[in-house]
Design a protein around this motif. Structure first.
Motif, mmCIF file in Angstrom:
data_model
loop_
_atom_site.group_PDB
_atom_site.id
_atom_site.type_symbol
_atom_site.label_atom_id
_atom_site.label_comp_id
_atom_site.label_asym_id
_atom_site.label_seq_id
_atom_site.Cartn_x
_atom_site.Cartn_y
_atom_site.Cartn_z
ATOM 1 N N PHE A 1 -25.354 -16.917 -14.298
ATOM 2 C CA PHE A 1 -25.690 -17.866 -13.240
ATOM 3 C C PHE A 1 -25.941 -17.190 -11.888
ATOM 4 O O PHE A 1 -26.859 -17.561 -11.158
ATOM 5 N N SER A 2 -25.135 -16.175 -11.563
ATOM 6 C CA SER A 2 -25.258 -15.561 -10.237
ATOM 7 C C SER A 2 -26.585 -14.830 -10.039
ATOM 8 O O SER A 2 -27.329 -15.136 -9.098
ATOM 9 N N PRO A 3 -26.966 -13.846 -10.875
ATOM 10 C CA PRO A 3 -28.240 -13.166 -10.654
ATOM 11 C C PRO A 3 -29.455 -14.010 -11.009
ATOM 12 O O PRO A 3 -30.529 -13.816 -10.442
ATOM 13 N N ARG A 4 -29.295 -14.953 -11.935
ATOM 14 C CA ARG A 4 -30.455 -15.752 -12.362
ATOM 15 C C ARG A 4 -30.737 -16.934 -11.450
ATOM 16 O O ARG A 4 -31.898 -17.242 -11.159
ATOM 17 N N MET A 5 -29.695 -17.619 -10.976
ATOM 18 C CA MET A 5 -29.878 -18.850 -10.226
ATOM 19 C C MET A 5 -29.559 -18.718 -8.746
ATOM 20 O O MET A 5 -30.315 -19.158 -7.888
ATOM 21 N N LEU A 6 -28.416 -18.100 -8.419
ATOM 22 C CA LEU A 6 -28.013 -18.013 -7.016
ATOM 23 C C LEU A 6 -28.816 -16.977 -6.245
ATOM 24 O O LEU A 6 -29.187 -17.208 -5.087
ATOM 25 N N TYR B 1 -21.230 -18.455 -15.478
ATOM 26 C CA TYR B 1 -21.296 -17.110 -14.901
ATOM 27 C C TYR B 1 -21.354 -16.022 -15.968
ATOM 28 O O TYR B 1 -22.180 -15.106 -15.897
ATOM 29 N N LEU B 2 -20.477 -16.116 -16.961
ATOM 30 C CA LEU B 2 -20.358 -15.023 -17.921
ATOM 31 C C LEU B 2 -21.403 -15.084 -19.031
ATOM 32 O O LEU B 2 -21.922 -14.046 -19.454
ATOM 33 N N SER C 1 -13.837 -24.003 -6.849
ATOM 34 C CA SER C 1 -12.877 -24.617 -7.773
ATOM 35 C C SER C 1 -13.530 -24.915 -9.114
ATOM 36 O O SER C 1 -12.931 -24.681 -10.173
ATOM 37 N N PHE C 2 -14.754 -25.414 -9.075
ATOM 38 C CA PHE C 2 -15.481 -25.701 -10.311
ATOM 39 C C PHE C 2 -15.720 -24.420 -11.120
ATOM 40 O O PHE C 2 -15.536 -24.385 -12.338
ATOM 41 N N LEU C 3 -16.096 -23.358 -10.418
ATOM 42 C CA LEU C 3 -16.398 -22.106 -11.106
ATOM 43 C C LEU C 3 -15.152 -21.470 -11.694
ATOM 44 O O LEU C 3 -15.238 -20.674 -12.633
ATOM 45 N N ASN C 4 -13.985 -21.840 -11.179
ATOM 46 C CA ASN C 4 -12.730 -21.332 -11.715
ATOM 47 C C ASN C 4 -12.383 -21.978 -13.051
ATOM 48 O O ASN C 4 -11.509 -21.489 -13.767
ATOM 49 N N GLY C 5 -13.073 -23.066 -13.382
ATOM 50 C CA GLY C 5 -12.828 -23.761 -14.644
ATOM 51 C C GLY C 5 -13.631 -23.181 -15.800
ATOM 52 O O GLY C 5 -14.395 -22.223 -15.647
ATOM 53 N N ARG C 6 -13.478 -23.787 -16.944
ATOM 54 C CA ARG C 6 -14.103 -23.255 -18.176
ATOM 55 C C ARG C 6 -15.626 -23.353 -18.120
ATOM 56 O O ARG C 6 -16.325 -22.450 -18.564
ATOM 57 N N TYR D 1 -31.554 -6.502 -10.481
ATOM 58 C CA TYR D 1 -30.302 -7.232 -10.313
ATOM 59 C C TYR D 1 -29.834 -7.861 -11.631
ATOM 60 O O TYR D 1 -28.633 -8.095 -11.816
ATOM 61 N N LEU D 2 -30.762 -8.108 -12.531
ATOM 62 C CA LEU D 2 -30.400 -8.688 -13.822
ATOM 63 C C LEU D 2 -29.875 -7.651 -14.810
ATOM 64 O O LEU D 2 -28.893 -7.898 -15.519
ATOM 65 N N LYS D 3 -30.495 -6.489 -14.846
ATOM 66 C CA LYS D 3 -30.162 -5.496 -15.865
ATOM 67 C C LYS D 3 -28.718 -5.003 -15.821
ATOM 68 O O LYS D 3 -28.100 -4.828 -16.880
ATOM 69 N N PRO D 4 -28.143 -4.726 -14.623
ATOM 70 C CA PRO D 4 -26.747 -4.279 -14.628
ATOM 71 C C PRO D 4 -25.770 -5.366 -15.086
ATOM 72 O O PRO D 4 -24.614 -5.066 -15.397
ATOM 73 N N LEU D 5 -26.229 -6.607 -15.114
ATOM 74 C CA LEU D 5 -25.385 -7.756 -15.463
ATOM 75 C C LEU D 5 -25.944 -8.429 -16.713
ATOM 76 O O LEU D 5 -26.150 -9.636 -16.749
ATOM 77 N N ASN D 6 -26.200 -7.614 -17.751
ATOM 78 C CA ASN D 6 -26.971 -8.090 -18.901
ATOM 79 C C ASN D 6 -26.138 -8.679 -20.023
ATOM 80 O O ASN D 6 -26.674 -9.064 -21.059
ATOM 81 N N ASN D 7 -24.813 -8.773 -19.870
ATOM 82 C CA ASN D 7 -24.001 -9.435 -20.885
ATOM 83 C C ASN D 7 -22.731 -9.978 -20.234
ATOM 84 O O ASN D 7 -22.442 -9.696 -19.072
ATOM 85 N N SER D 8 -21.994 -10.780 -20.963
ATOM 86 C CA SER D 8 -20.834 -11.472 -20.395
ATOM 87 C C SER D 8 -19.774 -10.499 -19.898
ATOM 88 O O SER D 8 -19.147 -10.736 -18.861
ATOM 89 N N ARG D 9 -19.591 -9.388 -20.605
ATOM 90 C CA ARG D 9 -18.604 -8.394 -20.169
ATOM 91 C C ARG D 9 -18.975 -7.817 -18.805
ATOM 92 O O ARG D 9 -18.108 -7.611 -17.947
ATOM 93 N N ASN D 10 -20.264 -7.565 -18.611
ATOM 94 C CA ASN D 10 -20.729 -6.946 -17.369
ATOM 95 C C ASN D 10 -20.788 -7.915 -16.199
ATOM 96 O O ASN D 10 -21.065 -7.492 -15.072
#
Length: 285
Positions: A166-171, A161-162, A150-155, A190-199
């Motif tokens: 948060f997901s590849p760096r912390m979780l 995440y974006l 629920s928290f992650l669904n908020g701003r 795991y970080l490189k494919p998710l290297n910007n907010s769009r990805n």
């Protein structure tokens, strides 16, 4: 397709394959010949997470491992819904297009409900099920997970995440019991494919789906008897800090006939116990 410069071709030496879906290009691995094994990943991973098992098992089997849209080397479209249901439809298209028969389905994390959805729709085409640290029921009783979703669904959650990855760096690091298995080089993959907010849209939508897709998860659980006659093996990292251990108990209660192997490993048991997981799958087949 060409390999990105950051991709270590020793760690991940597989040929690239793609299919065109309505929402984008889906990348997958297709190595070896023989009985088909389909590996289905979760978040924030991609087919890279199965590399140790693919290297070992492709000597005697055909190993297929897709990257969900929004992950790995697949496209990351802005106009895709990114629900588990939509990913399940994509997986079904891939299996159909490759005309795979009598598959062994290996699922992990969100790959559990995504892959098992195919098993419910086509139980006659699934020869075996191999289940690693996942679920296929509503998580509404997991109060802590629901609170986080629920928290992650908020701003603020969306920003984490974006914008901050948060997901590849912390979780992701929390998913390892022994941190030495998450070397800097492996972590970069795991970080490189998710290297910007769009990805990172795919990872955020999965976090939200823990709660928002509850009805769909529940609908899968209601069909569980369809899987009764399919041979099953459960491979579980019992030091998982991301999913509670009692989820394993629910699997065992539902399918007491399943072979169960527990490992001193975290959520990403296929990373920490790569050879042992490959051997277990080989023996089961």
């Amino acid at each position: 397709m060409n390999s990105p410069k950051w991709l270590d071709r020793i760690l991940y030496p597989f040929a690239h394959h793609t299919i065109e879906l309505q929402s984008g290009q889906l990348h997958y691995v297709d190595e070896g010949q023989g009985e088909p094994i389909v590996f289905v990943h979760g978040t924030p991973t991609w087919s890279f997470v199965w590399r140790q098992q693919i290297k070992a098992l492709s000597r005697t089997c055909r190993c297929i491992a897709p990257d969900h849209l929004g992950f790995g080397l697949s496209d990351k479209p802005m106009d895709f819904s990114y629900t588990p249901e939509a990913h399940a439809q994509n997986l079904e298209q891939l299996i159909d297009q490759l005309q795979l028969k009598d598959i062994t389905l290996v699922v992990h994390d969100f790959g559990g409900p995504i892959g098992l959805s195919y098993a419910f729709r086509h139980p006659e085409n699934v020869k075996r099920l191999i289940i690693l640290n996942t679920w296929m029921w509503s998580l509404e009783n997991e109060k802590q997970m629901m609170k986080i979703s629920s928290f992650l669904n908020g701003r603020v959650g969306q920003f984490l995440y974006l914008n901050l990855g948060f997901s590849p760096r912390m979780l992701l690091p929390k998913g390892y019991h022994q941190k030495r298995h998450l070397s800097k080089v492996v972590h970069q993959h795991y970080l490189k494919p998710l290297n910007n907010s769009r990805n990172r849209m795919g990872t955020w939508h999965f976090a939200v789906a823990l709660k928002e897709s509850g009805l769909w998860f529940a609908s899968l659980w209601e069909q569980r008897e369809k899987l009764r006659t399919i041979p099953k093996m459960i491979l579980w990292g019992e030091k998982d800090k991301l999913l509670p251990l009692h989820l394993l108990e629910q699997w065992q209660q539902a399918f007491p006939e399943a072979v169960v192997k527990r490992f001193e490993a975290g959520h990403f048991v296929q990373e920490e116990k790569g050879g042992e997981i490959a051997d277990s799958i080989k023996d089961f087949i």
